[in-house]
Design an enzyme around this catalytic site. Structure first.
Site, PDB file in Angstrom:
ATOM      1  N   HIS A 105       0.735  -0.859   0.033  1.00 33.86           N
ATOM      2  CA  HIS A 105       0.708  -0.274   0.032  1.00 33.86           C
ATOM      3  C   HIS A 105       1.517   1.583  -0.104  1.00 33.86           C
ATOM      4  O   HIS A 105       1.722   1.629   0.489  1.00 33.86           O
ATOM      5  CB  HIS A 105      -1.045   0.110   1.200  1.00 33.86           C
ATOM      6  CG  HIS A 105      -0.314   0.193   2.381  1.00 33.86           C
ATOM      7  ND1 HIS A 105       0.513  -1.098   2.594  1.00 33.86           N
ATOM      8  CD2 HIS A 105       0.427   0.390   3.162  1.00 33.86           C
ATOM      9  CE1 HIS A 105       1.419  -1.511   4.378  1.00 33.86           C
ATOM     10  NE2 HIS A 105       1.147   0.143   4.894  1.00 33.86           N
ATOM     11  N   HIS A 107       0.843   5.459   1.112  1.00 33.06           N
ATOM     12  CA  HIS A 107      -0.227   6.664   2.121  1.00 33.06           C
ATOM     13  C   HIS A 107       0.202   7.168   1.086  1.00 33.06           C
ATOM     14  O   HIS A 107       1.011   7.950   0.847  1.00 33.06           O
ATOM     15  CB  HIS A 107       1.084   6.659   3.464  1.00 33.06           C
ATOM     16  CG  HIS A 107       1.136   5.334   4.866  1.00 33.06           C
ATOM     17  ND1 HIS A 107       0.159   4.828   5.801  1.00 33.06           N
ATOM     18  CD2 HIS A 107       1.890   4.284   4.369  1.00 33.06           C
ATOM     19  CE1 HIS A 107       0.608   3.714   6.493  1.00 33.06           C
ATOM     20  NE2 HIS A 107       1.154   3.270   5.311  1.00 33.06           N
TER      21      HIS A 107
HETATM   22  P1  AMP Z   1       2.246  -0.109   7.627  1.00 40.50           P
HETATM   23  O1  AMP Z   1       2.801   0.359   8.988  1.00 40.50           O
HETATM   24  O2  AMP Z   1       2.767   0.904   5.975  1.00 40.50           O
HETATM   25  O3  AMP Z   1       1.902  -1.259   6.822  1.00 40.50           O
HETATM   26  O4  AMP Z   1       0.550   0.607   7.330  1.00 40.50           O
HETATM   27  C1  AMP Z   1      -0.592   0.442   7.877  1.00 40.50           C
HETATM   28  C2  AMP Z   1      -1.290   1.207   7.862  1.00 40.50           C
HETATM   29  O5  AMP Z   1      -3.052   0.690   7.698  1.00 40.50           O
HETATM   30  C3  AMP Z   1      -1.535   2.082   9.027  1.00 40.50           C
HETATM   31  O6  AMP Z   1      -1.505   3.019   8.803  1.00 40.50           O
HETATM   32  C4  AMP Z   1      -3.285   1.950  10.463  1.00 40.50           C
HETATM   33  O7  AMP Z   1      -3.872   2.669  10.342  1.00 40.50           O
HETATM   34  C5  AMP Z   1      -3.577   1.610   8.159  1.00 40.50           C
HETATM   35  N1  AMP Z   1      -4.750   0.152   9.077  1.00 40.50           N
HETATM   36  C6  AMP Z   1      -4.889  -0.743   9.393  1.00 40.50           C
HETATM   37  N2  AMP Z   1      -6.369  -1.622   9.598  1.00 40.50           N
HETATM   38  C7  AMP Z   1      -7.363  -0.958   9.131  1.00 40.50           C
HETATM   39  C8  AMP Z   1      -7.988  -0.567   8.704  1.00 40.50           C
HETATM   40  N3  AMP Z   1      -9.169  -1.169   8.396  1.00 40.50           N
HETATM   41  N4  AMP Z   1      -9.071   0.381   7.602  1.00 40.50           N
HETATM   42  C9  AMP Z   1      -7.951   1.388   7.239  1.00 40.50           C
HETATM   43  N5  AMP Z   1      -6.500   1.566   7.217  1.00 40.50           N
HETATM   44  C10 AMP Z   1      -6.248   0.551   8.596  1.00 40.50           C
END
Ligand code: AMP
Length: 128
Positions: A105, A107
């Site tokens: 993903h 950001h």
């Molecule tokens: P990363 O640490 O780069 O893997 O980012 C994962 C992101 O996913 C974090 O910023 C979380 O806040 C976000 N996240 C986790 N669960 C969900 C969810 N159910 N819906 C939307 N965002 C989420």
């Protein structure tokens, strides 16, 4: 190895809800549940890719084009036009932020700074 039980795979399959911004055949975007700034959206391919390198190496040309189309349309939907940050975390021990969801993903972060954003920046600077 890719684990299809990760939270974004569940969002893609429609098993858990998300606040969607844009979607096409190959990718979708939705708001982060724990936003760092006023606008914090995640852009994810529908295909099973663990991180950005995996996606860059293995995704087809159509998947890559679909992903970038989703990025452009998401930015437009958010009214983001030149003032933003984009980042991708990879791996449990990445230097700045660890990856916590092992489905690739991006950001996309824009808009006003929030207390969360300011505190994160302070933490990072204090750790140096
Ligand atoms: P990363 O640490 O780069 O893997 O980012 C994962 C992101 O996913 C974090 O910023 C979380 O806040 C976000 N996240 C986790 N669960 C969900 C969810 N159910 N819906 C939307 N965002 C989420």
């Amino acid at each position: 190895m890719y684990d299809s039980n990760n939270v974004f795979a569940k969002i893609i399959r429609g098993e858990i809800p998300s606040k969607k911004v844009y979607e096409n055949e190959y990718a979708l975007s939705f708001y982060d549940v724990n936003p760092m700034c006023e606008k914090h959206v995640l852009i994810v391919p529908r295909g099973e890719y663990e991180n950005i390198l995996d996606f860059a190496k293995r995704a087809s040309a159509d998947e890559q084009a679909g992903f970038w189309d989703c990025f452009v349309k998401t930015a437009a939907a958010l009214g983001v036009d030149g003032e933003f940050n984009v980042f991708a975390n990879a791996g449990l021990s990445a230097p700045l932020f660890n990856q916590s969801v092992f489905h690739f993903h991006l950001h996309l972060i824009a808009g006003e700074k929030t207390p969360t954003c300011i505190n994160l920046m302070k933490e990072m600077l204090c750790e140096k």
